[in-house]
Design a protein around this motif. Structure first.
Motif, PDB file in Angstrom:
ATOM      1  N   ALA A 158      -5.788  -3.286  -0.346  1.00 23.78           N
ATOM      2  CA  ALA A 158      -4.625  -4.118  -0.668  1.00 23.78           C
ATOM      3  C   ALA A 158      -3.613  -3.337  -1.506  1.00 23.78           C
ATOM      4  CB  ALA A 158      -5.076  -5.382  -1.395  1.00 23.78           C
ATOM      5  N   LEU A 159      -4.100  -2.539  -2.440  1.00 24.57           N
ATOM      6  CA  LEU A 159      -3.188  -1.735  -3.243  1.00 24.57           C
ATOM      7  C   LEU A 159      -2.522  -0.638  -2.427  1.00 24.57           C
ATOM      8  CD1 LEU A 159      -5.263  -1.333  -6.550  1.00 24.57           C
ATOM      9  CD2 LEU A 159      -3.246  -2.755  -6.193  1.00 24.57           C
ATOM     10  N   ALA A 160      -3.246  -0.092  -1.442  1.00 18.52           N
ATOM     11  CA  ALA A 160      -2.670   0.973  -0.623  1.00 18.52           C
ATOM     12  C   ALA A 160      -1.510   0.475   0.228  1.00 18.52           C
ATOM     13  CB  ALA A 160      -3.752   1.582   0.273  1.00 18.52           C
ATOM     14  N   ARG A 161      -1.518  -0.820   0.592  1.00 20.66           N
ATOM     15  CA  ARG A 161      -0.439  -1.354   1.427  1.00 20.66           C
ATOM     16  C   ARG A 161       0.846  -1.563   0.647  1.00 20.66           C
ATOM     17  NH1 ARG A 161      -4.665  -4.615   3.740  1.00 20.66           N
ATOM     18  NH2 ARG A 161      -4.076  -6.317   2.347  1.00 20.66           N
ATOM     19  N   VAL A 162       0.749  -1.809  -0.653  1.00 25.08           N
ATOM     20  CA  VAL A 162       1.942  -2.128  -1.441  1.00 25.08           C
ATOM     21  C   VAL A 162       2.326  -1.020  -2.410  1.00 25.08           C
ATOM     22  CG1 VAL A 162       1.497  -4.597  -1.282  1.00 25.08           C
ATOM     23  CG2 VAL A 162       0.542  -3.319  -3.207  1.00 25.08           C
TER      24      VAL A 162
END
Length: 218
Positions: A158-162
């Motif tokens: 999830a952090l990698a997407r944003v």
């Protein structure tokens, strides 16, 4: 006549300048003093280690060693501030007319008693009330649990997407594209039509519906 007096004045200044400079240097030397001493308790005369000795208004100082011994070079007239955990702060002003360039000092420090607010401990009225409070108690996570939650796969994805790329990643991506373009300079780049990996990625994207028209959803 005026020119002659002017030359005479310059000659006198030139002759007296070495003596004036020597007097200023001597005065500067006389104003410097090395303070060496020991920090001790006022009641039992025990050495106090790790005492901070700061020169007020100058932002410099020293720390006493394990035996409470310290040494610092200051100017006469400076104020030394002694502070340590568990002891009251003490200031000492060095006399201006102190003779010599070395001085020994025994600084006695008084213990500082800190009174904490009173804490009242009361037991629960019944066993059932204690069990209910214990079951609903919010126990904070320890360092291991916090690290485990921060490194979960779902959280990292999830952090990698944003999370935007940083300067290092952007530079590496740019250099990689530049190297790829220079690698095929002067010749047409290879086509991926016969690449099995590209066909596998195309089929997976087709099954996911990546190429599905938005009009078909309505």
């Amino acid at each position: 006549m005026q020119k002659r007096s002017y030359i005479l004045s310059l000659l006198i200044v030139f002759l007296l300048s070495p003596f004036l400079l020597k007097a200023q240097i001597q005065e500067f030397k006389d104003s410097i003093i090395q303070i060496s001493g020991i920090t001790m308790t006022a009641d039992s005369l025990k050495a106090i280690p790790a005492v901070s000795i700061m020169v007020k208004g100058q932002g410099r100082g020293t720390i006493s060693n394990r035996q409470g011994v310290f040494s610092i070079v200051v100017f006469k007239g400076d104020t030394l501030s002694f502070s340590a955990v568990g002891f009251k702060k003490k200031d000492y002003k060095i006399p201006v007319n102190l003779p010599g360039n070395a001085y020994s000092l025994i600084q006695l420090m008084i213990e500082d008693t800190t009174y904490l607010p009173a804490t009242i401990i009361r037991p629960y009225l019944t066993k059932e009330e204690f069990e209910r409070a214990f079951a609903s108690m919010d126990i904070p996570d320890d360092a291991y649990e916090v690290a485990r939650k921060n490194t979960e796969g779902n959280r990292l994805r999830a952090l990698a997407r944003v999370t935007p790329i940083d300067g290092r990643e952007g530079t590496n991506m740019y250099l990689k594209k530049q190297a790829q373009s220079l690698y095929y300079a002067g010749q047409p780049p290879p086509q991926n039509i016969f690449n099995p990996l590209s066909w596998a990625q195309f089929i997976q994207a087709w099954k996911r519906g990546d190429f599905k028209r938005k009009d078909d959803d309505n």
